[in-house]
Design a protein around this motif. Structure first.
Motif, PDB file in Angstrom:
ATOM      1  N   GLN A   5       0.825  -1.206   0.000  1.00  0.00           N
ATOM      2  CA  GLN A   5       0.000   0.000   0.000  1.00  0.00           C
ATOM      3  C   GLN A   5       0.860   1.258   0.000  1.00  0.00           C
ATOM      4  O   GLN A   5       0.562   2.232  -0.706  1.00  0.00           O
ATOM      5  N   PRO A  32      -9.427  10.243  -4.313  1.00  0.00           N
ATOM      6  CA  PRO A  32     -10.043   8.902  -4.386  1.00  0.00           C
ATOM      7  C   PRO A  32      -9.061   7.778  -4.080  1.00  0.00           C
ATOM      8  O   PRO A  32      -9.448   6.741  -3.525  1.00  0.00           O
ATOM      9  N   ALA A  33      -7.781   7.962  -4.441  1.00  0.00           N
ATOM     10  CA  ALA A  33      -6.790   6.918  -4.161  1.00  0.00           C
ATOM     11  C   ALA A  33      -6.624   6.713  -2.659  1.00  0.00           C
ATOM     12  O   ALA A  33      -6.479   5.579  -2.188  1.00  0.00           O
ATOM     13  N   ALA A  36      -9.526   4.795  -1.517  1.00  0.00           N
ATOM     14  CA  ALA A  36      -9.375   3.395  -1.922  1.00  0.00           C
ATOM     15  C   ALA A  36      -8.397   2.662  -1.011  1.00  0.00           C
ATOM     16  O   ALA A  36      -8.472   1.436  -0.859  1.00  0.00           O
TER      17      ALA A  36
END
Length: 253
Positions: A5, A32-33, A36
């Motif tokens: 990650q 958005p990442a 996520a």
């Protein structure tokens, strides 16, 4: 946060820094990442401010002479924009997270619109104000815009550039230096508010920040070699897709 990650966030940060330096609009995919990656929306938004701070501030050294020449003229602008940014950041800090989640598609759509019609908007503001554009009205616009900047902020650079020109900084490079300074200063203030409020996920922010430093540096070298029009077009298309996705998530049930 595991190693995989962290690696993904470094790469996303690198792309974000590169994209901001060349065309702008990195928030539309870095935010958005972070979600996520498992961060709650409000935390992802706050973390994104810190993650992209290096790329936002990277242009300041190039405008050192312009900013030095302006001197004390910058103080009221920094004060008004700073108060607005703190107001927006505190609103995010104290408001119900569900409200922010509901607003996400509208915020992304608004930001996408700024990228799509930013030049036309800036020209319209300059024509509308003309010689009759009072400083009180312009300072009010700066304050309101900075509230948005402290709350979400994507696409705000277009409005700040227009406001700087309305303030009488007619030379584009001088106006751009003012825009970059204001954006960097209220980003710092927002990061301080979010940090005190415990909204920043520090490991994710640092991972993405490492990438954004590299990307911002590389983007500064590539900016003049890449056709930014095509990249901005890609930002707009991506922003519209994100808007649809988040509208469906928020109101699809």
């Amino acid at each position: 946060m595991d190693t995989t990650q962290a690696g993904v966030l470094i790469v996303i940060g690198l792309l974000g820094g590169l994209w901001n330096a060349v065309a702008g609009g990195a928030t539309l995919f870095t935010f958005p990442a972070l979600m996520a990656a498992g961060l709650p929306p409000v935390v992802a938004n706050a973390t994104n401010y810190l993650a992209l701070l290096p790329s936002n501030a990277a242009a300041l050294p190039a405008y050192r002479e312009e900013l030095q020449d302006l001197g004390k003229q910058l103080l009221p602008l920094l004060l008004v924009s700073g108060l607005g940014a703190i107001t927006g950041s505190v609103l995010l800090l104290v408001s119900d997270p569900a409200v922010f989640v509901t607003l996400i598609p509208f915020l992304i759509l608004f930001a996408t619109g700024l990228f799509a019609f930013g030049d036309a908007l800036r020209s319209w503001l300059l024509r509308s104000a003309g010689d009759n554009g009072g400083h009180l009205a312009v300072y009010s616009a700066l304050f309101v815009s900075s509230i948005y900047g402290g709350y979400f902020g994507a696409g705000l650079g277009i409005i700040l550039l227009a406001i700087a020109q309305l303030m009488g900084f007619s030379d584009f490079h001088v106006a751009n230096s003012v825009k970059n300074l204001l954006a960097s200063s209220f980003t710092l203030l927002s990061v301080a508010v979010f940090g005190v409020g415990g909204l920043i996920a520090w490991p994710q922010a640092i991972a993405m920040m490492v990438g954004s430093v590299i990307g911002g540096y590389a983007g500064g070298r590539l900016a003049k070699r890449v056709n930014a029009r095509y990249l901005r077009g890609a930002v707009i298309v991506f922003g519209l897709v994100l808007t649809l996705v988040y509208f469906l998530r928020a109101f699809g049930n």
